[in-house]
Motif scaffolding. Structure first.
Motif, PDB file in Angstrom:
ATOM      1  N   LEU A   1       0.789  -1.231   0.074  1.00 40.11           N
ATOM      2  CA  LEU A   1       0.038  -0.010   0.043  1.00 40.11           C
ATOM      3  C   LEU A   1       1.084   1.225   0.047  1.00 40.11           C
ATOM      4  CD1 LEU A   1      -2.742  -1.156   2.674  1.00 40.11           C
ATOM      5  CD2 LEU A   1      -2.920  -1.223  -0.016  1.00 40.11           C
ATOM      6  N   ARG A   2       2.254   1.240  -0.421  1.00 41.15           N
ATOM      7  CA  ARG A   2       2.981   2.371  -0.550  1.00 41.15           C
ATOM      8  C   ARG A   2       2.507   3.554  -1.203  1.00 41.15           C
ATOM      9  NH1 ARG A   2       8.081  -1.352  -2.560  1.00 41.15           N
ATOM     10  NH2 ARG A   2       6.988  -2.128  -4.494  1.00 41.15           N
ATOM     11  N   ASP A   3       1.900   3.199  -2.444  1.00 44.74           N
ATOM     12  CA  ASP A   3       1.318   4.282  -3.217  1.00 44.74           C
ATOM     13  C   ASP A   3       0.154   4.994  -2.550  1.00 44.74           C
ATOM     14  OD1 ASP A   3      -0.011   1.896  -3.772  1.00 44.74           O
ATOM     15  OD2 ASP A   3      -0.435   2.527  -5.745  1.00 44.74           O
ATOM     16  N   LEU A   4      -0.557   4.512  -1.677  1.00 44.66           N
ATOM     17  CA  LEU A   4      -1.717   4.953  -1.049  1.00 44.66           C
ATOM     18  C   LEU A   4      -1.429   5.858   0.093  1.00 44.66           C
ATOM     19  CD1 LEU A   4      -4.101   2.019  -1.445  1.00 44.66           C
ATOM     20  CD2 LEU A   4      -3.738   3.956  -2.946  1.00 44.66           C
ATOM     21  N   PRO A   5      -2.361   6.808   0.482  1.00 44.43           N
ATOM     22  CA  PRO A   5      -1.971   7.542   2.095  1.00 44.43           C
ATOM     23  C   PRO A   5      -1.594   6.589   3.197  1.00 44.43           C
ATOM     24  CG  PRO A   5      -3.706   8.460   0.731  1.00 44.43           C
ATOM     25  CD  PRO A   5      -3.514   7.099  -0.258  1.00 44.43           C
ATOM     26  N   VAL A   6      -1.018   7.072   4.037  1.00 41.57           N
ATOM     27  CA  VAL A   6      -0.739   6.320   5.199  1.00 41.57           C
ATOM     28  C   VAL A   6      -1.968   5.708   5.726  1.00 41.57           C
ATOM     29  CG1 VAL A   6       0.398   6.292   7.306  1.00 41.57           C
ATOM     30  CG2 VAL A   6       1.359   7.542   5.505  1.00 41.57           C
ATOM     31  N   THR A   7      -2.970   6.525   5.780  1.00 37.59           N
ATOM     32  CA  THR A   7      -4.200   6.031   6.460  1.00 37.59           C
ATOM     33  C   THR A   7      -4.654   4.780   5.999  1.00 37.59           C
ATOM     34  OG1 THR A   7      -5.456   7.236   4.801  1.00 37.59           O
ATOM     35  CG2 THR A   7      -4.856   8.357   7.135  1.00 37.59           C
TER      36      THR A   7
ATOM     37  N   LEU B   1       0.328 -13.548   3.060  1.00 36.25           N
ATOM     38  CA  LEU B   1      -0.940 -13.751   2.340  1.00 36.25           C
ATOM     39  C   LEU B   1      -2.193 -13.154   2.651  1.00 36.25           C
ATOM     40  CD1 LEU B   1      -2.001 -15.275  -0.048  1.00 36.25           C
ATOM     41  CD2 LEU B   1      -2.544 -17.164   1.478  1.00 36.25           C
ATOM     42  N   PHE B   2      -2.209 -12.877   4.073  1.00 34.31           N
ATOM     43  CA  PHE B   2      -3.502 -12.450   4.637  1.00 34.31           C
ATOM     44  C   PHE B   2      -3.066 -10.666   4.299  1.00 34.31           C
ATOM     45  CE2 PHE B   2      -5.115 -10.272   8.677  1.00 34.31           C
ATOM     46  CZ  PHE B   2      -6.493 -10.457   8.488  1.00 34.31           C
ATOM     47  N   ALA B   3      -1.927 -10.119   4.254  1.00 31.51           N
ATOM     48  CA  ALA B   3      -1.498  -8.869   3.897  1.00 31.51           C
ATOM     49  C   ALA B   3      -2.009  -8.487   2.689  1.00 31.51           C
ATOM     50  CB  ALA B   3      -0.049  -8.438   4.058  1.00 31.51           C
ATOM     51  N   GLY B   4      -2.170  -9.704   1.582  1.00 27.40           N
ATOM     52  CA  GLY B   4      -2.214  -9.236   0.252  1.00 27.40           C
ATOM     53  C   GLY B   4      -3.787  -9.300   0.055  1.00 27.40           C
ATOM     54  N   HIS B   5      -4.395 -10.007   0.912  1.00 30.98           N
ATOM     55  CA  HIS B   5      -5.984  -9.873   0.672  1.00 30.98           C
ATOM     56  C   HIS B   5      -6.454  -8.656   1.531  1.00 30.98           C
ATOM     57  CE1 HIS B   5      -5.793 -14.044  -0.322  1.00 30.98           C
ATOM     58  NE2 HIS B   5      -5.877 -14.637   0.850  1.00 30.98           N
ATOM     59  N   LEU B   6      -5.891  -8.177   2.415  1.00 31.44           N
ATOM     60  CA  LEU B   6      -6.211  -7.040   2.898  1.00 31.44           C
ATOM     61  C   LEU B   6      -5.943  -5.634   2.067  1.00 31.44           C
ATOM     62  CD1 LEU B   6      -4.812  -7.279   6.665  1.00 31.44           C
ATOM     63  CD2 LEU B   6      -7.109  -6.764   6.190  1.00 31.44           C
ATOM     64  N   ALA B   7      -4.835  -5.877   1.285  1.00 29.80           N
ATOM     65  CA  ALA B   7      -4.473  -4.880   0.645  1.00 29.80           C
ATOM     66  C   ALA B   7      -5.285  -4.740  -0.721  1.00 29.80           C
ATOM     67  CB  ALA B   7      -3.141  -4.991  -0.264  1.00 29.80           C
ATOM     68  N   ASP B   8      -5.729  -6.018  -1.233  1.00 33.96           N
ATOM     69  CA  ASP B   8      -6.827  -6.073  -2.258  1.00 33.96           C
ATOM     70  C   ASP B   8      -7.996  -5.481  -1.797  1.00 33.96           C
ATOM     71  OD1 ASP B   8      -4.914  -7.015  -3.967  1.00 33.96           O
ATOM     72  OD2 ASP B   8      -5.775  -9.259  -3.428  1.00 33.96           O
ATOM     73  N   ARG B   9      -8.568  -5.675  -0.773  1.00 35.92           N
ATOM     74  CA  ARG B   9      -9.668  -5.377  -0.127  1.00 35.92           C
ATOM     75  C   ARG B   9      -9.725  -3.751   0.032  1.00 35.92           C
ATOM     76  NH1 ARG B   9     -12.351  -2.951   3.740  1.00 35.92           N
ATOM     77  NH2 ARG B   9     -14.520  -3.791   4.434  1.00 35.92           N
ATOM     78  N   GLN B  10      -8.518  -3.221   0.300  1.00 35.44           N
ATOM     79  CA  GLN B  10      -8.409  -1.882   0.711  1.00 35.44           C
ATOM     80  C   GLN B  10      -8.577  -1.075  -0.785  1.00 35.44           C
ATOM     81  OE1 GLN B  10      -8.178  -0.994   3.615  1.00 35.44           O
ATOM     82  NE2 GLN B  10      -8.403   1.351   3.100  1.00 35.44           N
ATOM     83  N   ARG B  11      -8.019  -1.668  -1.825  1.00 37.14           N
ATOM     84  CA  ARG B  11      -7.956  -1.153  -3.236  1.00 37.14           C
ATOM     85  C   ARG B  11      -9.283  -1.215  -3.960  1.00 37.14           C
ATOM     86  NH1 ARG B  11      -3.148   0.366  -4.791  1.00 37.14           N
ATOM     87  NH2 ARG B  11      -1.332  -0.345  -3.753  1.00 37.14           N
ATOM     88  N   GLY B  12     -10.179  -2.098  -3.400  1.00 36.84           N
ATOM     89  CA  GLY B  12     -11.501  -2.259  -3.997  1.00 36.84           C
ATOM     90  C   GLY B  12     -11.402  -3.632  -5.069  1.00 36.84           C
TER      91      GLY B  12
END
Length: 764
Positions: free
Chosen positions: A276-282, A312-323
């Protein structure tokens, strides 16, 4: 109270006053045939099978298999897993990692540079490897051992890393097979597949050969030889070893180091920052907040993720965060972790398919299944159950060869890691006492049900040995064994009713064994929790009540099943079914069991419903129903709450587990106290039950005298039972006899308090 010296609390009489008949019984008793004395009525008809401590055991067993969600059972994963921070694909159905021969792709090593989080002790590992050219990392699968090995070798060899086939025999590796200035990683087979140089029996012609499918265990000598080869050409090697016998041996030598995984939270944080480095820290904060949601933790079904799972869980969280994933899809992805773990455990778990080569792997599989059934139980019970299941599985694989047991295999404190479980110091609740014990528990509530679901639905040939195993556990007279087994059997039956009924329940119900009948009843009641299965259970119970074949055993099992209040759909419906069994039981052969079931319902969540029905049965005038009420009253006096456990929680009785049911109910449900006292008095004044009721009252008195809180409750209840002079004389004689008992005298102070309570009640 009248004074009679210090010898007794009540009036002196040479003989007890004969119990009087109730007004409603005097006319009818004279016209009915002589009824045999109640004798032992009121005691448990099951001996020790009812089981002190059964209530605590049933609670743990039921909770164990109640955690899996529909979501986790329908999700089967995506045939991928992470070992540490490195992504590795898995061939469908192979049960082992895809073997990578040759160089590890450079792009994979570059990616590892980005995501790898140093494990504790990493710098020391690098120093040891640089000096000795060989390192053995010992730890649990999934904790990042392979990722650490690749990171170390990549750093020391400028990304020239080769993975060796895990069947590589270190005794036969030659210098010509190695490349200078390269790093070699070798994942040794799991502990349970090592051979020990045992030849097969001699074959025709007098020849023998090593067991197929077994790799010889390397020794320190083999490691020294391999190190020398590596050192001569400036190469490095890292061995990855599971915890177990070999790891213990290697850790005592020159090359072994224990691998401690980094904290999952740290791995998760690192991967979220990268993804998520390309998104805001929030965005990272929001992702962490989603990860902490209760529904997410429930879907994961694990206490703590291992490093690879955290990645792997971080990947799922990132995908959810990006929609890229909806919330529902995200939860489904989380629910795939536990199924992926158990699929890895059992795919090809009987490798290579012949005994004795397959026996070590079968033993591990059996241990995991036993842990699933007894998750949270005493470790000794789990290990013994696992060995018994190993026997059943081994005989299924090769009926002509007895498997035997290893005596000095993997140490007991290391074996839980094979089932992703831990040992805890705890206590066993034995009903009237607590004893210290070592307990074993999965590191996640979702694993137990997932394990049983995987073997039951994924490998049908395991059903036979598992069914026989559960039946043998249900034949154990100690409640600590059969309660867990019968509840697991009920869950399996709810998943496949036809198979479970014919192979597990019916064989137990037909046998003339109290504990097997109660086990069958428990399994039926547990299976009936599933709404789609309940009509089938109801049909079976009705058939059993009207059956001519094995009639006694099957009717007894039906009567016991309705004592849980589940199979008929409600407590009221269960009482109706029990009443029908009692009405047809003209000879009174099932009186003990039907009254036991009524008493068990009385100890359930709706005691007022049961008290109402007992009153209705008394009013209808039928002898069979009247006897059922009388014996139930005796059981209320004699049996303690812990012997009358059901399959659900009863909060109002929980604080009084060691009290008699009568005292516990009168205390926790004071509005029912008078009606309960009336039932007891009815038993005391009815001719055919009076003598036994007096004996039961004596047992109740002794129990109350042993505990101050229970004694105070008994003193409040006695004035409701003792209402006239005959009752008072009867109680006085009883207390006198108990106080003067030469073997077990009742405490005089307790007896005086009971007598004074009755006198005060009389004078009010």
């Amino acid at each position: 109270m009248a004074e009679h010296g210090d010898a007794a609390p009540g009036p002196q009489q040479p003989n007890p006053t004969p119990p009087a008949k109730g007004d409603d019984q005097q006319a009818t008793d004279a016209t009915r045939p002589e009824h045999k004395p109640f004798g032992e009525a009121g005691r448990s008809p099951l001996g020790s099978a009812g089981g002190a401590g059964g209530s605590a055991t049933a609670h743990l067993a039921r909770e164990n298999l109640a955690h899996a969600t529909t979501r986790s059972l329908r999700v089967h994963g995506d045939n991928q897993y992470y070992e540490g921070n490195l992504f590795v694909s898995q061939f469908v159905g192979t049960g082992s990692l895809a073997v990578v021969d040759g160089p590890v792709p450079t792009e994979e090593l570059r990616r590892l540079d980005d995501v790898y989080l140093e494990t504790p002790g990493y710098q020391r590992m690098k120093t040891v490897l640089r000096e000795r050219h060989l390192l053995a990392l010992c730890g649990e699968p999934g904790t990042g051992r392979t990722a650490t090995a690749l990171a170390l070798l990549s750093e020391l060899t400028d990304r020239r890393v080769v993975r060796l086939d895990n069947d590589t025999d270190l005794r036969h590796v030659s210098e010509e097979q190695l490349r200078a200035n390269h790093g070699y990683v070798l994942e040794l087979p799991s502990e349970d597949v090592w051979g020990h140089g045992r030849p097969e029996p001699e074959r025709e012609g007098g020849t023998s050969r090593s067991q197929p499918g077994l790799v010889e265990r390397p020794t320190e000598l083999h490691l020294d030889r391999f190190r020398a080869l590596l050192a001569r050409i400036g190469a490095y090697g890292v061995l990855v070893i599971d915890s177990g016998d070999l790891a213990d041996q290697v850790l005592l030598g020159r090359y072994g180091m224990r691998h401690v995984p980094p904290r999952a939270e740290e791995v998760l944080g690192r991967h979220l920052r990268l993804r998520l480095r390309d998104l805001p820290v929030t965005a990272q904060e929001e992702a962490r907040a989603h990860a902490a949601r209760p529904e997410v933790r429930e879907a994961l079904g694990l206490d703590e993720l291992r490093p690879g799972e955290a990645a792997l869980f971080a990947g799922h969280l990132a995908d959810r965060q990006r929609g890229a994933l909806s919330d529902e899809e995200f939860l489904d992805a989380c629910a795939a972790f536990v199924p992926a773990q158990v699929r890895e455990w059992f795919a090809g778990a009987d490798r290579p398919g012949t005994l004795p080569a397959a026996l070590p792997a079968l033993r591990t599989a059996a241990f995991r299944i036993a842990t699933a059934v007894f998750n949270g139980a005493a470790y000794g019970v789990v290990t013994e159950a696992g060995e018994r299941l190993t026997w059943e599985m081994a005989l299924t694989l090769d009926p002509e060869q007895a498997p035997g047991r290893r005596l000095f295999g993997t140490r007991a404190d290391l074996r839980p890691a094979l089932a992703r479980s831990v040992l805890l110091d705890g206590e066993l609740d034995l009903g009237e006492s607590l004893v210290p014990a070592r307990l074993i528990r999965f590191q996640g509530d979702g694993l137990a049900t997932a394990v049983l679901h995987e073997v039951w639905h994924g490998y049908h040939n395991t059903r036979g040995p598992i069914s026989r195993w559960l039946r043998s556990l249900c034949d154990d007279s100690t409640s600590y064994a059969w309660v867990w087994a019968s509840i697991a059997a009920g869950v399996l039956c709810s998943w496949d009713w036809l198979y479970g009924y014919s192979e597990i329940i019916l064989p137990m119900a037909r046998l003339d064994s109290p504990v097997l009948r109660l086990s069958a009843a428990t399994a039926l009641a547990e299976a009936s929790r599933e709404a789609s299965v309940r009509p089938a259970v109801q049909a079976v119970l009705r058939e059993w009540v009207n059956s001519d074949e094995d009639a006694g055993a099957l009717r007894a099992t039906a009567a016991l099943t309705h004592g849980y209040g589940l199979a008929a759909g409600s407590v009221s419906a269960s009482l109706t079914e029990i009443g029908e069994v009692a009405r047809a039981d003209e000879d009174g052969e099932l009186l003990d069991l039907t009254s036991y079931s009524v008493t068990r319902l009385l100890a359930g969540p709706e005691p007022e419903t049961v008290v109402d029905r007992l009153g209705a049965w008394l009013r209808d005038g039928r002898r069979t129903h009247s006897d059922l009420v009388l014996v139930t009253a005796l059981r209320m006096l004699r049996l303690k709450v812990t012997y009358l456990w059901g399959l659900g929680d009863v909060p109002h009785l929980a604080p009084h587990a060691t009290w008699s049911l009568l005292t516990a109910l009168a205390t926790s449900r004071p509005e029912q106290a008078q009606r309960l006292a009336d039932l007891v008095r009815h038993a005391l004044v009815t001719a055919r039950s009076g003598e036994d009721a007096l004996d039961a009252l004596a047992a109740w008195t002794r129990s109350a005298a042993e505990d101050e809180a229970q004694l105070a409750a008994a003193c409040r209840l006695l004035p409701l039972v003792i209402v006239d002079d005959r009752d008072r004389d009867r109680l006085g004689h009883l207390l006198t006899r108990l106080v003067r008992d030469p073997d077990r005298p009742l405490d005089q102070g307790a007896a005086r308090r009971m007598w004074d309570a009755v006198e005060r009640g009389r004078n009010r």
